[in-house]
Design a protein around this motif. Structure first.
Motif, PDB file in Angstrom:
ATOM      1  N   PRO A 197      86.487 -22.638  33.270  1.00  0.00           N
ATOM      2  CA  PRO A 197      86.018 -23.377  32.089  1.00  0.00           C
ATOM      3  C   PRO A 197      84.610 -23.928  32.270  1.00  0.00           C
ATOM      4  CG  PRO A 197      87.635 -24.657  33.321  1.00  0.00           C
ATOM      5  CD  PRO A 197      87.629 -23.292  33.927  1.00  0.00           C
ATOM      6  N   VAL A 198      83.851 -23.927  31.177  1.00  0.00           N
ATOM      7  CA  VAL A 198      82.490 -24.457  31.152  1.00  0.00           C
ATOM      8  C   VAL A 198      82.465 -25.646  30.204  1.00  0.00           C
ATOM      9  CG1 VAL A 198      80.080 -23.964  30.633  1.00  0.00           C
ATOM     10  CG2 VAL A 198      81.526 -22.177  31.630  1.00  0.00           C
ATOM     11  N   ASP A 199      81.870 -26.754  30.657  1.00  0.00           N
ATOM     12  CA  ASP A 199      81.749 -27.957  29.832  1.00  0.00           C
ATOM     13  C   ASP A 199      83.103 -28.439  29.320  1.00  0.00           C
ATOM     14  OD1 ASP A 199      78.984 -27.951  30.166  1.00  0.00           O
ATOM     15  OD2 ASP A 199      78.683 -26.641  28.434  1.00  0.00           O
ATOM     16  N   GLY A 200      84.123 -28.312  30.167  1.00  0.00           N
ATOM     17  CA  GLY A 200      85.433 -28.837  29.815  1.00  0.00           C
ATOM     18  C   GLY A 200      86.198 -28.069  28.769  1.00  0.00           C
ATOM     19  N   GLU A 201      85.844 -26.792  28.519  1.00  0.00           N
ATOM     20  CA  GLU A 201      86.555 -26.019  27.494  1.00  0.00           C
ATOM     21  C   GLU A 201      87.998 -25.767  27.936  1.00  0.00           C
ATOM     22  OE1 GLU A 201      85.035 -22.106  26.915  1.00  0.00           O
ATOM     23  OE2 GLU A 201      84.494 -21.833  29.018  1.00  0.00           O
ATOM     24  N   LYS A 202      88.897 -25.812  26.955  1.00  0.00           N
ATOM     25  CA  LYS A 202      90.320 -25.654  27.228  1.00  0.00           C
ATOM     26  C   LYS A 202      90.955 -24.737  26.180  1.00  0.00           C
ATOM     27  CE  LYS A 202      90.914 -30.275  29.228  1.00  0.00           C
ATOM     28  NZ  LYS A 202      91.629 -31.578  29.117  1.00  0.00           N
ATOM     29  N   MET A 203      91.970 -24.000  26.626  1.00  0.00           N
ATOM     30  CA  MET A 203      92.784 -23.210  25.707  1.00  0.00           C
ATOM     31  C   MET A 203      94.225 -23.231  26.210  1.00  0.00           C
ATOM     32  SD  MET A 203      92.510 -19.218  24.463  1.00  0.00           S
ATOM     33  CE  MET A 203      91.115 -19.543  23.385  1.00  0.00           C
ATOM     34  N   LYS A 204      95.134 -23.528  25.298  1.00  0.00           N
ATOM     35  CA  LYS A 204      96.556 -23.539  25.626  1.00  0.00           C
ATOM     36  C   LYS A 204      97.306 -22.781  24.542  1.00  0.00           C
ATOM     37  CE  LYS A 204      96.224 -28.007  27.986  1.00  0.00           C
ATOM     38  NZ  LYS A 204      96.740 -29.402  28.071  1.00  0.00           N
ATOM     39  N   MET A 205      98.566 -22.448  24.829  1.00  0.00           N
ATOM     40  CA  MET A 205      99.362 -21.707  23.857  1.00  0.00           C
ATOM     41  C   MET A 205     100.735 -22.341  23.711  1.00  0.00           C
ATOM     42  SD  MET A 205     100.107 -17.607  23.529  1.00  0.00           S
ATOM     43  CE  MET A 205     100.652 -17.435  25.232  1.00  0.00           C
ATOM     44  N   ASN A 206     101.128 -22.574  22.464  1.00  0.00           N
ATOM     45  CA  ASN A 206     102.464 -23.052  22.132  1.00  0.00           C
ATOM     46  C   ASN A 206     103.177 -21.971  21.336  1.00  0.00           C
ATOM     47  OD1 ASN A 206     101.632 -25.534  23.220  1.00  0.00           O
ATOM     48  ND2 ASN A 206     100.926 -26.251  21.232  1.00  0.00           N
TER      49      ASN A 206
END
Length: 217
Positions: A197-206
């Motif tokens: 991750p760059v600059d705190g980018e996040k991805m999650k899946m529900n």
């Protein structure tokens, strides 16, 4: 004496294995990606993330400790992912992200009544491949450019996402008749899917799952 001990051991072994049940299941899955970053579907135009329909199939093994408590492990093949969509000047662009995963859930189960169980536990999801489909309506698009864009996005997902993620799930199932059951659960990802991750980018899946199954008696 040896015969008595052997018969006792055999009886205990048979009783223990009588508590273990195998089964199969499958059904509908509705999944959604969540991100703290905007997605650029068109140049300079941000798109919203939406839910995508998919499916799952798999097997299970359940071990009952008594009439109330049990544990269950599963292995599923699931078509999950998400969708991005944006409309500008009458042109709608839809990107479907098909993230095929091996999902391994393990749950603690409580039988509220003999035919109804509620459960919860952790899961691990392992990626097996990503397929992206782009659809443009309200205008024309060069098929070759669309194909190149799909290949680019597929490679980007494969390169930038971790090979595995984990999360928690909860649900319930109900026995209908002689081993046939219906099942519904909701799973929410806890780990960041982005590898670097760059600059705190996040991805999650529900994802939500609803289906039917059969336990062999």
């Amino acid at each position: 004496m040896r015969k008595i001990l052997f018969a006792s051991a055999l009886a205990l072994f048979t009783a223990a294995n009588a508590q273990t049940t195998f089964g199969v299941k499958g059904g509908f899955a509705l999944s959604k990606l969540t991100s703290n970053e905007d997605l650029d579907v068109l140049d300079g135009v941000n798109a919203g993330l939406k839910s995508k329909a998919g499916f799952y199939v798999g097997g299970l093994v359940e071990h009952k400790f008594n009439n109330k408590f049990a544990v269950q492990g599963e292995v599923q093949y699931a078509n999950l992912g998400g969708r991005a969509e944006v409309s500008v000047s009458g042109i709608t662009v839809k990107e479907n992200f098909n993230m095929n995963r091996i999902v391994i859930p393990v749950s603690a189960r409580y039988y509220a009544i003999p035919d109804l169980a509620v459960y919860a536990g952790p899961f691990v999801s392992i990626k097996t491949g990503t397929k992206v489909n782009i659809d443009v309506s309200g205008g024309t698009a060069d098929p070759q450019l669309l194909n190149e864009a799909e290949n680019f996005l597929e490679k980007s997902f494969d390169d930038s996402l971790k090979s595995a993620e984990f999360g928690l799930f909860l649900g319930a199932d109900y026995n209908l008749y002689k081993g046939f059951f219906v099942d519904a659960r909701y799973s929410f990802g806890l780990s960041n899917m982005i590898k670097n991750p760059v600059d705190g980018e996040k991805m999650k899946m529900n994802f939500f799952q609803m289906g039917v199954g059969y336990k062999f008696k």
